[in-house]
Design an enzyme around this catalytic site. Structure first.
Site, PDB file in Angstrom:
ATOM      1  CD  GLU A  46      -9.349  -1.091   8.101  1.00 41.66           C
ATOM      2  OE1 GLU A  46      -8.364  -1.590   8.388  1.00 41.66           O
ATOM      3  OE2 GLU A  46      -9.549  -0.563   6.734  1.00 41.66           O
ATOM      4  CG  ASP A  73      -7.437  -5.829   5.046  1.00 40.83           C
ATOM      5  OD1 ASP A  73      -7.410  -6.309   6.049  1.00 40.83           O
ATOM      6  OD2 ASP A  73      -7.495  -4.341   4.281  1.00 40.83           O
ATOM      7  CD  GLU A  95      -3.113  -0.815   2.154  1.00 46.33           C
ATOM      8  OE1 GLU A  95      -3.174  -0.529   3.539  1.00 46.33           O
ATOM      9  OE2 GLU A  95      -4.005  -2.124   1.666  1.00 46.33           O
TER      10      GLU A  95
HETATM   11  O1  GCW Z   1      -7.305  -2.779   5.579  1.00 48.41           O
HETATM   12  C1  GCW Z   1      -5.946  -1.496   5.603  1.00 48.41           C
HETATM   13  C2  GCW Z   1      -6.576  -0.456   6.403  1.00 48.41           C
HETATM   14  C3  GCW Z   1      -5.002   0.573   6.728  1.00 48.41           C
HETATM   15  C4  GCW Z   1      -4.303  -0.696   7.181  1.00 48.41           C
HETATM   16  C5  GCW Z   1      -3.544  -1.800   6.466  1.00 48.41           C
HETATM   17  C6  GCW Z   1      -2.537  -2.844   6.194  1.00 48.41           C
HETATM   18  C7  GCW Z   1      -2.215   0.317   8.385  1.00 48.41           C
HETATM   19  O2  GCW Z   1      -7.786  -0.084   5.748  1.00 48.41           O
HETATM   20  O3  GCW Z   1      -5.845   1.487   7.177  1.00 48.41           O
HETATM   21  O4  GCW Z   1      -3.162   0.492   7.744  1.00 48.41           O
HETATM   22  O5  GCW Z   1      -4.281  -2.543   6.344  1.00 48.41           O
HETATM   23  O6  GCW Z   1      -2.749  -3.780   6.988  1.00 48.41           O
HETATM   24  O7  GCW Z   1      -1.510  -2.062   6.938  1.00 48.41           O
END
Ligand code: GCW
Length: 673
Positions: free
Chosen positions: A384, A356, A277
């Site tokens: 989340e 995720d 990311e």
């Molecule tokens: O799901 C995503 C989140 C990000 C997060 C990422 C991760 C810290 O939306 O906010 O970043 O996972 O786990 O690195």
């Protein structure tokens, strides 16, 4: 909200002792302590005895007496080497209670165990037994930024940082007491997305603060970890590259690490999110994830440190038109060939599912995929994608499911996720280089976790790490008993609400393992197509005939990342568990589920049911008025009202969306828009 008479702006969660039932006579032994085999002035021993004193003072209203003699009813604490590291044993000998432990952490956990047993109204005989931790590392990861914000935080601001500085010790100390009481022994204080001021955590700018916080952690047997920026040699060191094979880069990290450890002796090591990311990593230089991890591992090695290396590596600039690239495959594809190539002080940190933290995912096939690599399970108690601490979602049932999943990675029968991350499958138990970690759900809210009821996940995660065999029900009962003073009827009701909450959330949100369908970016509330035409690789692929992602042999082939017989089981819609059907298969709306319903009817029914259940939970909570502390009652009441709105929004949007796509009406003729 008081602690020894001092008002604080925050609760003590399950360590709130005042106003309780007091200390029963059977627990008189706690009033006299005999300590042998441990140093009185060891910092952890001191904390343990302070905890006992505090508990006894508040529960029994008596000053704790530490005597040297051991006669009559007393607590005899001694060392025993035949217990696993950080474990403890409790036995009775006449009127005396004996607490034995091999080390200070074990002693501390034993003391909390006794306090909790007394508070739960157990008699001392019921507190006896041997208690040895399953997961060697039991960690929390904070996604706190140094400006005070928390990435995916739903409980206020950070209590570690504000305006690029560290905050004071008082709240941090309470946090440490609370989490160590359930066995947490490692904490990463800053976000894995390391930018701005946080990149400087490895430098002298923060030595003093890290040493102070590390000391508070060490008092309770917790190791301090920080997340680091892989590009720090460029951003901080002024080097042209962060190539892990470049001598100058290696020298920069070695020197930085040596100086850091000199100043911050209690550091456990670093957590790294690389090539993920947008975060920098070894891929930029044509190096592997192992090259990156090992370079850092060698720097912390002389200091006894370790590197936690995340496996959340995937392409986040995908084209939605491309049906062959499958984000679920990415973790495995990026790491599997590196098995055996990581140094022995590297631990791969793997999210529980391949995507995720969705409400339902299969277990990541990377867990158990590598026999020669230290592995650690990462879950998220910050909700989340599971209600953001507005909607009730007790996650321990999900974590238990993950831990008991049989991977078939060994032939010795020790092949569950629990066996792998607790070091029983591949023999890394002794080194302690494995365990469990959770993205934490705390902030500076008065109740710590946004929703008071979300504290059950914080409590439960710690308890489950320590004892993988505890049932979600046992854990919830303990938490309710330690947190509230409810009568039997309402305790039962709350227990029932917690235990079904995950399924309720699942029912009104994304169906059958497909996940997502959330509002982009902030991830709360429904938006069925929110990510459908985006770059993130998270699609449901619905059209007028059906929905789901084909991850079978004829689709992306993801199923083959599992050992047999799991691969074949998932590959066939007839044997794939119903709750994961749409994760693995693209199916017509008329597909007949094992339940006997069509897929479309299942979607309608579960969504109506889920929303309806929220109304019932809301009512059940309202009926607890008077039995729950007023502040808590009102805070939770407000959460349930928001959950109600959210649940009906989900129900209506999802049902309308699939009715409009499929044109198939609800058999029960309920209102769909
Ligand atoms: O799901 C995503 C989140 C990000 C997060 C990422 C991760 C810290 O939306 O906010 O970043 O996972 O786990 O690195």
């Amino acid at each position: 909200m008081s602690d020894n008479g001092n008002r604080k702006d925050w609760t003590q969660l399950w360590l709130e002792y005042e106003g309780g039932a007091g200390l029963k006579d059977e627990w008189e032994a706690l009033l006299r302590v005999d300590l042998s085999g441990f140093e009185h002035d060891n910092r952890v021993v001191k904390s343990a005895l302070d905890e006992l004193k505090r508990a006894v003072l508040l529960l029994a209203g008596k000053e704790q007496e530490i005597t040297a003699g051991k006669e009559g009813a007393c607590l005899v604490i001694c060392r025993a080497e035949d217990i696993a590291a950080q474990g403890f044993r409790v036995r009775k000998e006449g009127e005396a209670l004996i607490l034995e432990a091999p080390d200070e952490n074990g002693l501390l956990y034993g003391i909390f165990h006794l306090i909790f047993s007394a508070r739960l109204g157990k008699d001392p005989g019921k507190a006896c037994g041997i208690f040895e931790p399953d997961a060697p590392l039991r960690m929390l990861n904070h996604w706190d930024n140094m400006d005070g914000g928390i990435e995916r935080g739903y409980s206020g601001r950070s209590f570690f940082f504000k305006d690029d500085r560290f905050l004071g010790s008082e709240r941090i100390r309470d946090y440490v007491r609370i989490v160590s009481s359930v066995g947490i022994n490692g904490v990463v204080i800053n976000n894995v997305n390391v930018k701005d001021a946080a990149s400087w955590l490895v430098t002298e700018r923060y030595y003093g603060d890290l040493a102070r916080v590390g000391g508070i952690f060490a008092d309770y047997g917790i190791k301090l970890f920080i997340s680091i920026n892989f590009a720090a040699p460029i951003e901080l060191g002024g080097l042209p590259s962060a190539d892990p094979m470049d001598g100058k880069v290696i020298a920069w990290w070695q020197e930085t690490t040596d100086r850091l450890y000199d100043a911050v002796p209690y550091l456990g090591g670093f957590l790294v999110k690389a090539d993920s990311e947008g975060r920098p990593g070894p891929f930029t230089y044509g190096r592997t994830q192992a090259d990156g991890a090992n370079m850092l591992a060698r720097c912390v090695k002389p200091h006894g440190g370790c590197i936690l290396w995340r496996c959340f590596v995937y392409n986040c600039t995908q084209d939605w038109r491309d049906k062959k690239t499958d984000r679920a495959r990415a973790g495995y594809d990026n790491f599997i060939d590196l098995d055996g190539k990581f140094d022995d002080n590297v631990i791969l940190q793997i999210k529980n599912g391949p995507m995720d933290f969705q409400i339902r995912e299969p277990v990541s096939p990377l867990i158990g995929g590598m026999a020669k690599t230290n592995q650690m399970l990462e879950v998220q108690i910050a909700q989340e994608y599971t209600g953001q601490q507005i909607d009730l979602c007790y996650l321990i049932p999900m974590f238990r499911e993950v831990l008991t999943f049989k991977t078939y990675c060994t032939e010795n029968g020790k092949d569950t996720v629990s066996d792998i991350v607790c070091g029983r499958a591949f023999g890394n138990r002794r080194s302690g280089m494995c365990g469990m970690t959770a993205v934490c759900n705390t902030g500076d809210d008065a109740c710590w976790t946004g929703d008071d009821l979300a504290a059950a996940n914080l409590y439960g995660f710690g308890r489950l790490c320590f004892d993988n065999s505890l049932s979600p029900e046992e854990i919830a009962k303990e938490w309710i008993g330690l947190t509230f003073r409810l009568g039997e009827k309402n305790s039962e009701k709350l227990l029932e609400m917690l235990l079904e909450s995950r399924e309720v959330y699942e029912k009104y949100s994304a169906p059958l393992g497909i996940g997502w369908m959330v509002n982009p970016n902030f991830h709360y509330g429904p938006s069925v197509d929110g990510y459908e035409y985006s770059r993130w690789g998270t699609y449901h692929r619905a059209d007028h005939l059906g929905l789901g992602v084909d991850r079978t042999d004829s689709g992306t082939g993801y199923v083959r990342q599992y050992h047999e017989p799991n691969a074949s089981m998932y590959n066939n819609p007839g044997t794939c568990p119903q709750e994961l059907l749409l994760f693995f298969h693209h199916l017509p709306y008329t597909f007949l589920l094992p339940s006997g319903k069509t897929l479309i009817q299942h979607i309608y029914d579960t969504h109506f049911e889920g929303a309806q259940r929220v109304l019932e939970m809301q009512k059940a909570w309202d009926e607890m008025e008077g039995e729950v502390d007023r502040d808590v009652f009102l805070r939770v009441k407000e959460r349930f009202e928001r959950q109600r709105v959210n649940a009906f929004e989900w129900c209506d949007q999802v049902n309308s969306y699939f009715y409009r796509k499929s044109g198939i009406p609800d058999e029960a003729g309920r209102e769909i828009y």
